[in-house]
Each structure stands twice: as structure tokens, then as C-alpha cells.
Scaffold this motif. Structure first.
Motif, PDB file in Angstrom:
ATOM      1  N   GLU A   1      43.778  34.462  38.737  1.00 19.71           N
ATOM      2  CA  GLU A   1      43.395  36.318  38.212  1.00 19.71           C
ATOM      3  C   GLU A   1      42.424  36.772  38.733  1.00 19.71           C
ATOM      4  O   GLU A   1      41.898  36.680  39.762  1.00 19.71           O
ATOM      5  N   GLU A   2      42.273  37.620  38.334  1.00 18.08           N
ATOM      6  CA  GLU A   2      41.773  38.676  39.239  1.00 18.08           C
ATOM      7  C   GLU A   2      40.169  39.181  39.403  1.00 18.08           C
ATOM      8  O   GLU A   2      39.393  38.523  38.010  1.00 18.08           O
ATOM      9  N   PHE A   3      39.673  39.042  40.043  1.00 21.67           N
ATOM     10  CA  PHE A   3      37.967  38.748  40.196  1.00 21.67           C
ATOM     11  C   PHE A   3      37.277  40.270  39.009  1.00 21.67           C
ATOM     12  O   PHE A   3      37.805  41.562  39.349  1.00 21.67           O
ATOM     13  N   LEU A   4      36.822  39.895  38.140  1.00 20.83           N
ATOM     14  CA  LEU A   4      36.472  41.189  37.437  1.00 20.83           C
ATOM     15  C   LEU A   4      34.309  41.681  37.652  1.00 20.83           C
ATOM     16  O   LEU A   4      34.085  40.253  37.817  1.00 20.83           O
TER      17      LEU A   4
ATOM     18  N   GLU B   1      27.205  39.283  32.345  1.00 19.22           N
ATOM     19  CA  GLU B   1      28.402  38.504  31.411  1.00 19.22           C
ATOM     20  C   GLU B   1      27.617  37.632  30.074  1.00 19.22           C
ATOM     21  O   GLU B   1      26.107  37.885  30.093  1.00 19.22           O
TER      22      GLU B   1
ATOM     23  N   LYS C   1      24.776  30.260  34.920  1.00 18.14           N
ATOM     24  CA  LYS C   1      25.320  29.075  35.279  1.00 18.14           C
ATOM     25  C   LYS C   1      25.219  28.900  36.725  1.00 18.14           C
ATOM     26  O   LYS C   1      25.132  27.764  37.381  1.00 18.14           O
TER      27      LYS C   1
ATOM     28  N   VAL D   1      40.042  34.159  41.819  1.00 15.41           N
ATOM     29  CA  VAL D   1      39.993  33.748  41.359  1.00 15.41           C
ATOM     30  C   VAL D   1      41.395  32.123  40.452  1.00 15.41           C
ATOM     31  O   VAL D   1      41.863  33.246  40.083  1.00 15.41           O
TER      32      VAL D   1
ATOM     33  N   VAL E   1      36.949  26.287  37.462  1.00 15.39           N
ATOM     34  CA  VAL E   1      37.455  27.801  37.961  1.00 15.39           C
ATOM     35  C   VAL E   1      36.156  27.674  39.296  1.00 15.39           C
ATOM     36  O   VAL E   1      35.171  27.797  39.664  1.00 15.39           O
TER      37      VAL E   1
ATOM     38  N   ILE F   1      36.516  36.337  29.128  1.00 16.54           N
ATOM     39  CA  ILE F   1      36.825  35.548  30.596  1.00 16.54           C
ATOM     40  C   ILE F   1      37.363  34.038  30.774  1.00 16.54           C
ATOM     41  O   ILE F   1      37.464  33.533  31.046  1.00 16.54           O
ATOM     42  N   GLU F   2      36.800  33.882  29.041  1.00 17.37           N
ATOM     43  CA  GLU F   2      36.751  32.122  28.849  1.00 17.37           C
ATOM     44  C   GLU F   2      36.902  32.160  26.747  1.00 17.37           C
ATOM     45  O   GLU F   2      36.187  33.024  26.422  1.00 17.37           O
TER      46      GLU F   2
ATOM     47  N   LYS G   1      44.208  27.047  29.358  1.00 15.89           N
ATOM     48  CA  LYS G   1      43.898  28.365  29.933  1.00 15.89           C
ATOM     49  C   LYS G   1      45.090  28.944  30.034  1.00 15.89           C
ATOM     50  O   LYS G   1      45.228  30.043  29.756  1.00 15.89           O
TER      51      LYS G   1
ATOM     52  N   LYS H   1      41.729  28.955  38.512  1.00 13.61           N
ATOM     53  CA  LYS H   1      41.026  28.249  37.676  1.00 13.61           C
ATOM     54  C   LYS H   1      42.199  27.082  37.171  1.00 13.61           C
ATOM     55  O   LYS H   1      43.856  27.373  36.799  1.00 13.61           O
TER      56      LYS H   1
END
Ligand code: AMP
Ligand code: GLY
Length: 424
Positions: free
Chosen positions: A186-189, A193, A215, A142, A154, A283-284, A103, A144
Motif C-alpha cells: 500500500e501507499e505510504f502515508l 497517528e 511503536k 508498505v 508490516v 491504517i488498521e 488485511k 503487509k
């Protein structure tokens, strides 16, 4: 052509069933496979991560192509090892698979090439990470793990205690081993999705039809994260306009960035996107087909799958027109009682015919085994019950009708696949 498919889940079963439709495919082998797969391909017991074992098996079987489906063998360099031994293989090499394998790598790539993603910091020791969390004092945070973690790396921490626990268990208790040597905070978005899988040979990129994963384990998107409890395709949020923006700002820049880094990506590149109020963001990345995204995307592929695979390997994807069926596809995952926590194995699955199927749908087997003439559970996610329809409603109705015909003790599944997004 003959194929050896590496892997043993619902995604691999989907790949095999799609390959079987091709008039150019004579024989399919799979390792390690599962109970359902054994009805469609000859299976072996070489583990998906056993690089030498898979090379030896491919040589013994004299297959024309090896399809490496899961993340771990790709990240470990299975395609490189196969190619070094003169064996044709589908999937990115090790240098390219790092886009999922680290990541930290993918975040740095996106920053360097201006690809939209969440703001982040990297930490290689827990104290600095905790100081940062306290300083920011913004939740959810967040966190990871850098490396592969079976989709569990995550943590969305709602408060300082949860953040501290996550950092402690990833970096000190090493619950994901060396994958937790570094972490990304990281920043929460926010926003819907979308999963977009894309074929690419490094020269051009051809996105597949879009999909949406579910998920969380329970209805209403509640409970812990899983590998995915169900999928739909297309994703209702992914309009033509959004697709155009993603192509310009994300897909092409990513392919170009990987080329510029000397890491040309060939295979299926998975873009996990969030449609935020400030536009689509990554996101990934995954270096492979999603599971259970493959289950709803591949059944909609009209073009011969084997032709697509070969065009990618030969870097001639630009010459091939890829066509899709209209309509929709839905997949409902039936899981073992207790999943994603502890669960029992070996429970008899009732309602399947001798091929492991039911009328009115396609059952992609994920965690099943075939023992003494019966299908039994052998994993957390057991079956992906999948149906197509003229629209999403019809696909969902057919998938759920088929789910009703199948039963095993403790079985659980979400009853709001394809519906939950409306409540977001
Ligand atoms: P991943 O394993 O990277 O797909 O992350 C698992 C899930 O965590 C994603 O599907 C998102 O729902 C959520 N997630 C990951 N990163 C973020 C983020 N920066 N902001 C909000 N949610 C996230
Ligand atoms: N369904 C999510 C993944 O395959 O990573």
C-alpha cells in the motif's frame, strides 16, 4: 457478576483492575494471566487460544461472562464457541473479527464503502508482487502480511532490497505461516497517528477517549517496531473537529459496512488512524482493545465498566451514557533487555511491593511471573507503569517517578513517551 478474562498481558491486567472497581463484580478469574494478574484475579493455565479449554473452564467456574481480550482467540471464533455453549461473552464473533484477521478483507471493505485509507494492491504470489514494486519504484513501500502476525506483519521498505527481503520472508519463508499467503502493498502515508478505541453493539458506536501509542523501541521514534513502548491519553492531535470528521467518515461508515456485510461487530473496535494532509485515514482495524492503549484509556472511564460490557452484549449501548474523567493518563513500558529481539526471562524485578505495585502509580503487569515469593520477568514487555494527572505533564511526571523506583537487570524503557510527537 463473575468474569473470566482470557489473556495474559498488560491489557488484561488493566481490564481486570477496571472490573474490580465495579460494585457489581464479585469475582474475577483469568487464564493464563501473569504474575501481577495473580494478585488481582484467580489464574489458570489454559492457553488463550485453547477454545475448548476455555469453554470447559468457563463451564466449570460457572462464570456469568467471559471477556475475550486478545486478537487470536477472537479471530479463531472463541466467542462463537462460548455462545454455542450458552455462555455469555464479550468480544466480536469470528465473522466480525475478520476485520483484524485479514488485511485483504479490511482493505476491500474500506474500498467498497468509501472509507478513507491508503491505496493498495493485493498479491498472492511473490513474482507479481516484486514486479509491482519495481514498476512503482516509489519508497518507502508498505508491505503487509494478510493475517495475524503478532503485530510484526508490516514492513516499511526503504529500497528495493528491503522490499524484496520482506516479500521473500513473508511469502516464501512463511515467517508468519499462512498469514503470509497473501500480502497487501500500500501507499505510504504520513502524519500523526491516533488510536481510537470504540465501544459498539452494532447499533451505535461510542468512541472512547483518544490515545497515542509509541511503536518504535527507542527514543525519537527510532529502531524497530514493537508491540508498543508507551501510550498517552488524550492524543494531543485529536481535536473535537478531527473527532467529528472521523465519526462521519470512518466510525459510522465502518459499523454500517460491517452490518451490510452480515458481520455485525459487537465489542471494542480499534481504529488505528493517521491524520494525513488529506484528512484522517485508517491504517488498521483491530477487533479488540489495544495494548498498551487500554492501559491509558480504561483508567479514564468513569461509567461502570461491567455496565458497558453488558450493554454491548445486550445491544443496549444506545441507552447508556458513557462518562470519562478529565485530565490525562500516561503509560511507560519497561521491557526486557534485547526486546523486541531475543531476551532472557526469569530476572528478578526489584522495587515492587507484595502486590506487584509501587506508590504513586499503577503497575499493569505484561510479562511477569510470580515465583518463590518474587516477581520475575517472563516476556518482552514486562510492566506498564501508568499514572493519571490533571494534564499530560503531571501524568508523565508521576509515571516516570514510579519507573525510577523499579529495576531489573537489562530493563529498558523510552524516556520520551508523550514528548516524541513534538519532534515529528
Ligand atoms: P500496523 O501493524 O498496521 O499498525 O502497522 C504498524 C505501523 O506501521 C503503523 O503504526 C504505522 O506507523 C506504520 N504503517 C502502516 N501502514 C502504513 C502506511 N500505509 N503508511 C505509513 N505508515 C504505515
Ligand atoms: N498497540 C497496538 C495494538 O494493540 O495493536
Amino acid at each position: 457478576m463473575t468474569y473470566l478474562v482470557v489473556g495474559g498481558g498488560g491489557r488484561e491486567h488493566t481490564i481486570i483492575r477496571k472490573l474490580k472497581e465495579s460494585p457489581n463484580v464479585d469475582k474475577i478469574y483469568c487464564t493464563p494471566g501473569n504474575g501481577g494478574i495473580s494478585k488481582d484475579a484467580e489464574v489458570f493455565d489454559v492457553a488463550a487460544t485453547d477454545i475448548e479449554g476455555v469453554v470447559a473452564l468457563a463451564e466449570k467456574l460457572k462464570v456469568d461472562c467471559v471477556f475475550v481480550a486478545p486478537d487470536d482467540p477472537l479471530v479463531l471464533g472463541m466467542v462463537d464457541a462460548l455462545n454455542e455453549n450458552g455462555i455469555r461473552a464479550f468480544g466480536p464473533n469470528k465473522k466480525a473479527a475478520i476485520i483484524e484477521g485479514s488485511k485483504v478483507f479490511s482493505k476491500e471493505l474500506m474500498k467498497k464503502y468509501g472509507i478513507p485509507s491508503a491505496a493498495y494492491e493485493v498479491f498472492n504470489e511473490p513474482k507479481a508482487a516484486m514486479e509491482y514494486i519495481r514498476e512503482q519504484n516509489t519508497y518507502p513501500a508498505v508491505i503487509k502480511a494478510d493475517g495475524l502476525a503478532l503485530g510484526k506483519g508490516v514492513v516499511i521498505a526503504e529500497n528495493v532490497e528491503e522490499a524484496e527481503n520482506a516479500i521473500h520472508s513473508i511469502m516464501e519463508d512463511k515467517i508468519f505461516g499462512n498469514s503470509g499467503n497473501n500480502i497487501v502493498i500500500e501507499e505510504f502515508l504520513t502524519g500523526p497517528e491516533v488510536s481510537v478505541l470504540a465501544f459498539t453493539d452494532g447499533k451505535c458506536v461510542k468512541p472512547m477517549v483518544s490515545s497515542m501509542d509509541h511503536k518504535r523501541v527507542f527514543n525519537g521514534n527510532l529502531g524497530p517496531n514493537t508491540g508498543g513502548m508507551g501510550t498517552i491519553s488524550p492524543n494531543p492531535y485529536y481535536t473535537d473537529e478531527v473527532a467529528k470528521e472521523c465519526m462521519e467518515k470512518i466510525f459510522l461508515p465502518t459499523i454500517n459496512a460491517m452490518n451490510a456485510e452480515g458481520r455485525t461487530f459487537k465489542g471494542c473496535l480499534y481504529f488505528g488512524l493517521m491524520l494525513t494532509p488529506n484528512g484522517p485515514k485508517v491504517i488498521e482495524y483491530n477487533c479488540r482493545f489495544g495494548d498498551p492503549e487500554a492501559q491509558v484509556v480504561l483508567p479514564r472511564l468513569k461509567t461502570d465498566f461491567s455496565d458497558v460490557i453488558n450493554a454491548i452484549i445486550d445491544e443496549k449501548l444506545g441507552e447508556l451514557e458513557i462518562e470519562w474523567y478529565d485530565g490525562a493518563c500516561a503509560c511507560v513500558i519497561m521491557a526486557s533487555g534485547g526486546y523486541p529481539g531475543k531476551y532472557e526471562k526469569g530476572i528478578v524485578i526489584k522495587g515492587l511491593n507484595e502486590d506487584g505495585q509501587v506508590d504513586g502509580a499503577t503497575v499493569f503487569h505484561a510479562g511477569s511471573a510470580f515465583k518463590d515469593g518474587q516477581f520475575v520477568t517472563n516476556g518482552g514487555r514486562v510492566l506498564g507503569v501508568t499514572a493519571k494527572g490533571k494534564d499530560l505533564d503531571e501524568a508523565l511526571e508521576r509515571a516516570y517517578e514510579a519507573v525510577e523506583k523499579i529495576d531489573f537487570s537489562g530493563a529498558h524503557y523510552r524516556t520520551d513517551i508523550g514528548r516524541a510527537y513534538k519532534q515529528q
